[in-house]
Design a protein around this motif. Sequence first.
Motif, PDB file in Angstrom:
ATOM      1  N   ALA A   1      17.609  -4.446-121.311  1.00  0.00           N
ATOM      2  CA  ALA A   1      18.971  -4.964-121.466  1.00  0.00           C
ATOM      3  C   ALA A   1      19.034  -6.444-121.125  1.00  0.00           C
ATOM      4  CB  ALA A   1      19.929  -4.183-120.572  1.00  0.00           C
ATOM      5  N   GLY A   2      19.902  -7.162-121.829  1.00  0.00           N
ATOM      6  CA  GLY A   2      20.147  -8.565-121.523  1.00  0.00           C
ATOM      7  C   GLY A   2      19.239  -9.499-122.284  1.00  0.00           C
ATOM      8  N   SER A   3      19.515 -10.782-122.159  1.00  0.00           N
ATOM      9  CA  SER A   3      18.721 -11.805-122.829  1.00  0.00           C
ATOM     10  C   SER A   3      18.550 -12.997-121.891  1.00  0.00           C
ATOM     11  CB  SER A   3      19.401 -12.243-124.120  1.00  0.00           C
ATOM     12  OG  SER A   3      18.652 -13.220-124.785  1.00  0.00           O
ATOM     13  N   PRO A   4      17.395 -13.184-121.261  1.00  0.00           N
ATOM     14  CA  PRO A   4      16.213 -12.340-121.428  1.00  0.00           C
ATOM     15  C   PRO A   4      16.348 -11.023-120.678  1.00  0.00           C
ATOM     16  CG  PRO A   4      15.780 -14.012-119.781  1.00  0.00           C
ATOM     17  CD  PRO A   4      17.140 -14.331-120.362  1.00  0.00           C
ATOM     18  N   SER A   5      15.638 -10.029-121.140  1.00  0.00           N
ATOM     19  CA  SER A   5      15.637  -8.740-120.457  1.00  0.00           C
ATOM     20  C   SER A   5      14.762  -8.817-119.215  1.00  0.00           C
ATOM     21  CB  SER A   5      15.093  -7.667-121.394  1.00  0.00           C
ATOM     22  OG  SER A   5      13.704  -7.871-121.617  1.00  0.00           O
ATOM     23  N   PRO A   6      14.941  -7.880-118.278  1.00  0.00           N
ATOM     24  CA  PRO A   6      14.038  -7.862-117.109  1.00  0.00           C
ATOM     25  C   PRO A   6      12.570  -7.756-117.506  1.00  0.00           C
ATOM     26  CG  PRO A   6      15.949  -6.467-116.725  1.00  0.00           C
ATOM     27  CD  PRO A   6      16.019  -6.880-118.165  1.00  0.00           C
ATOM     28  N   LEU A   7      12.289  -6.962-118.535  1.00  0.00           N
ATOM     29  CA  LEU A   7      10.906  -6.853-118.988  1.00  0.00           C
ATOM     30  C   LEU A   7      10.394  -8.205-119.453  1.00  0.00           C
ATOM     31  CD1 LEU A   7       8.407  -5.132-119.862  1.00  0.00           C
ATOM     32  CD2 LEU A   7       9.491  -4.983-122.105  1.00  0.00           C
ATOM     33  N   ASP A   8      11.162  -8.889-120.318  1.00  0.00           N
ATOM     34  CA  ASP A   8      10.737 -10.190-120.811  1.00  0.00           C
ATOM     35  C   ASP A   8      10.564 -11.186-119.669  1.00  0.00           C
ATOM     36  OD1 ASP A   8      10.735  -9.355-123.432  1.00  0.00           O
ATOM     37  OD2 ASP A   8      12.800  -9.974-123.802  1.00  0.00           O
ATOM     38  N   SER A   9      11.487 -11.151-118.714  1.00  0.00           N
ATOM     39  CA  SER A   9      11.417 -12.093-117.594  1.00  0.00           C
ATOM     40  C   SER A   9      10.155 -11.885-116.774  1.00  0.00           C
ATOM     41  CB  SER A   9      12.654 -11.946-116.708  1.00  0.00           C
ATOM     42  OG  SER A   9      13.830 -12.288-117.415  1.00  0.00           O
ATOM     43  N   GLU A  10       9.814 -10.625-116.506  1.00  0.00           N
ATOM     44  CA  GLU A  10       8.615 -10.348-115.708  1.00  0.00           C
ATOM     45  C   GLU A  10       7.352 -10.752-116.466  1.00  0.00           C
ATOM     46  OE1 GLU A  10       6.515  -8.850-112.265  1.00  0.00           O
ATOM     47  OE2 GLU A  10       8.527  -9.654-112.693  1.00  0.00           O
ATOM     48  N   LEU A  11       7.288 -10.416-117.744  1.00  0.00           N
ATOM     49  CA  LEU A  11       6.100 -10.767-118.521  1.00  0.00           C
ATOM     50  C   LEU A  11       5.959 -12.279-118.646  1.00  0.00           C
ATOM     51  CD1 LEU A  11       6.098  -8.074-121.366  1.00  0.00           C
ATOM     52  CD2 LEU A  11       5.069  -7.994-119.099  1.00  0.00           C
ATOM     53  N   ALA A  12       7.090 -12.973-118.792  1.00  0.00           N
ATOM     54  CA  ALA A  12       7.030 -14.432-118.898  1.00  0.00           C
ATOM     55  C   ALA A  12       6.658 -15.068-117.560  1.00  0.00           C
ATOM     56  CB  ALA A  12       8.366 -14.975-119.385  1.00  0.00           C
TER      57      ALA A  12
END
Length: 794
Positions: free
Chosen positions: A516-527
């Motif tokens: 959920a969201g932009s960036p998502s928690p997944l995207d934030s952690e991977l980045a």
Amino acid sequence: MRERAAAPTGYIPELDGLRGIAILMVMVHRMYPRLDGTPWPIEAGWAGVDLFFVISGFLIAGILIDTRSDPGYFKNFYARRVLRIFPLFYLLVGGMLIAFPLLGQAGFLEQSGSPLWYLFHLGNIPESLFGKDPPYWLAPVWSLAIEEQFYLTFPLLVHRVDPKRLARWLAVIAVFSVVMRFVTTAIAPDQERIQYLFTLCRLDTIALGCLLAVFVRSELYARLRPRLTSLLVPVIAVAGVILVITQLDRTTYFGRTLGYSVVAIAFVSLVLLVLEHRGKVATAVLRAKPLPYMGKLCFGLYLLHRPADTIVGGLAAKAGLDTESLLLLPVKIAVAVLLATVSWRLLESPFLRLKDRFTSRPRPGRVGALAVLLLAGCASNHDAPAIDAAAQGSDADGAIAVDATPLDAPPPGALGRVVYLEGQVHSPISVDTSANIAAIAATARTEPVFAKIGDSITATASFLTGFGGTGYDLGTHTDLAAAHDYFQAGNAAGTDPYARSSVAATGGWTTADALAGSPSPLDSELAAIQPRYGVVLFGTNDVRTGRTVDAFGADLWTLVDDAIAGGTIPILTTMPAMHGDPDSNARIPLFNRVVRAIAQGRSVPLIDLHLALSALPNEGISGDGIHPSVSPSGACQLTAAGLQYGYNVRNLVTLEALDRAHRARTGETLDATVTRRAGDGSHADPYRLGALPLTDLADTRSGELDTSSYCGVTSSGHEIVYRLDLTSAVAVDAYVVDRGAVDVDVAILDGSSACLAAGDATASATVGPGPAFIVVDSRAVSTEGEYLVVVQPH
């Protein structure tokens, strides 16, 4: 036969960084105050558009080359272009064409010509050939027009010719464009805008970008790769000297004829050099967050930076400020970023989520991670299929991901995909599984680092944290010491994966929350940590909160594809048993089989934690009925006494899985003997995966077209058939999970192919003894695609 070159694969943040530089060049060039003259490097910022041209050609040509034989090749490509370009373009351009006359600008048509030129992406023609000068906000669309005109016909060329002939065609196009500049300069010596704006004069830059995409797939690339840096640096240096001497003045004879060619050669060399040094210190500045973020927004920034310039200038004038002050430049850029961010979130992203409906099917021999890179463009200056939120949830600051294509094809001589049979804690690592993991890992990532992704069962300090210090004991598992030390070396990279508190792991989360969201928690952690591996465990809260298996499966599938697209190897984990909630606990086996199907279909590691804990006291579950139990001496005590507790066992099997994945990434095959999926999925030769339960992930487009009628419905699409051979009568439930525009049904047939049950998502019937068939069917060609199926005893 020489091995084919391995093209750069996976998401490459450096390309986003280059796009960020390109859009900054364009914005500074346009917004810089010109009251007392402009320094030549600022005036030369127009070349940022040429950098867009090169990157766009490279990425778009890559998409087309790798999908040229796919069903839906033309439809998918053009639909994705429309979804990327049209919403913002027509909102801005269409709005201007309507608003300007209403606001009293009666001379608009005389100034710009017919609006149809712009509505049909032809605006550069009246500007270049007829001397029309469009309004300030409309001026940037000339470059979009050139790209749209080029890409209207280029897919046909790629589809009709092989890559070697395509390289010759592209070389001819590039030379023709240079000749056209010489000819038009001779015919109209006073009209330099022809060479700058007319399509036939500007195709060489795009064509050379496309040629780069052909090159990185060639044998020549494989031969030259060890010497590429030594070859490219002199080329860039010579081009740089020429450009400095000429100051990129496009109004001179050299600038109008060969100057554009020198710029194109310099940028093609720069892009290739960056690709060769991705993930290294030399390209670190391109991975810094501001540049990739600007690169992600480049389409919106390109169209909206002039409105931002006007807005800031107007407000400054009203406030009595000097509108030509250099101090306004960063304000204008900040406002442009704000407008582009709003456009991205409210307008562009909703349309980009629809792009998942227009994806190409996997083909044998195609590395899925390569498709990720080649769809990661900002193209049309800016085709950002890389930001396919429908497939990925959202886009992090540069953590772009798209269309994670599976390696569905078996290796030569194999019967089919490896089947992850139940009854094993770790899924097998076969030769093709190892190759797939290595392919995902082609993207530069922080090697000693893994990410924790999940709910409270993962977010707790009991999961792996103790391995980060000295308070652990491997017991008799000393063979894991090297693996433990390898990941503890993440400290040297600035991230201790054991002790890190992951933003992608939070108590109470369902799978949807991570996306959920932009960036998502997944995207934030991977980045944030660029992990090579990701340990994933979701489902407990999905089950408890009553989410459907279809919603859970679609979200987990998307999460896995996002990780793969970014070069992170997901290690999936089944959820443990749940006590005190019999209804929820009864759903867990089905949800875990969905997890298994995704891991099996994407050829990534699976830990069957449910199985690993099943023999422990209380199934390894603590008194709260949800979380695993912990040894009083600590969760990372892997002694005989410690391994009577749930978290201790989870920590052991997770460290084992990380070790197995790392060894696979380096090319090791750990399981020479594996069970494979037999058959081709047709009625004559159905897929056979062994005994119940059956779990699989496949694509209806690889099946046979069947228009027969059964279960009361006449099919018009392709279908996949599975065969069960049963020794006794069994009541079974069949479930299918699909995503986006894919819509499949499932049917259960008896041994004579008579219909027993059918449904859109589920079907139940008693089958056997003897053969029975499960049919997954696309009711129409337009709804075909990937699905996962689970068939289990009722």
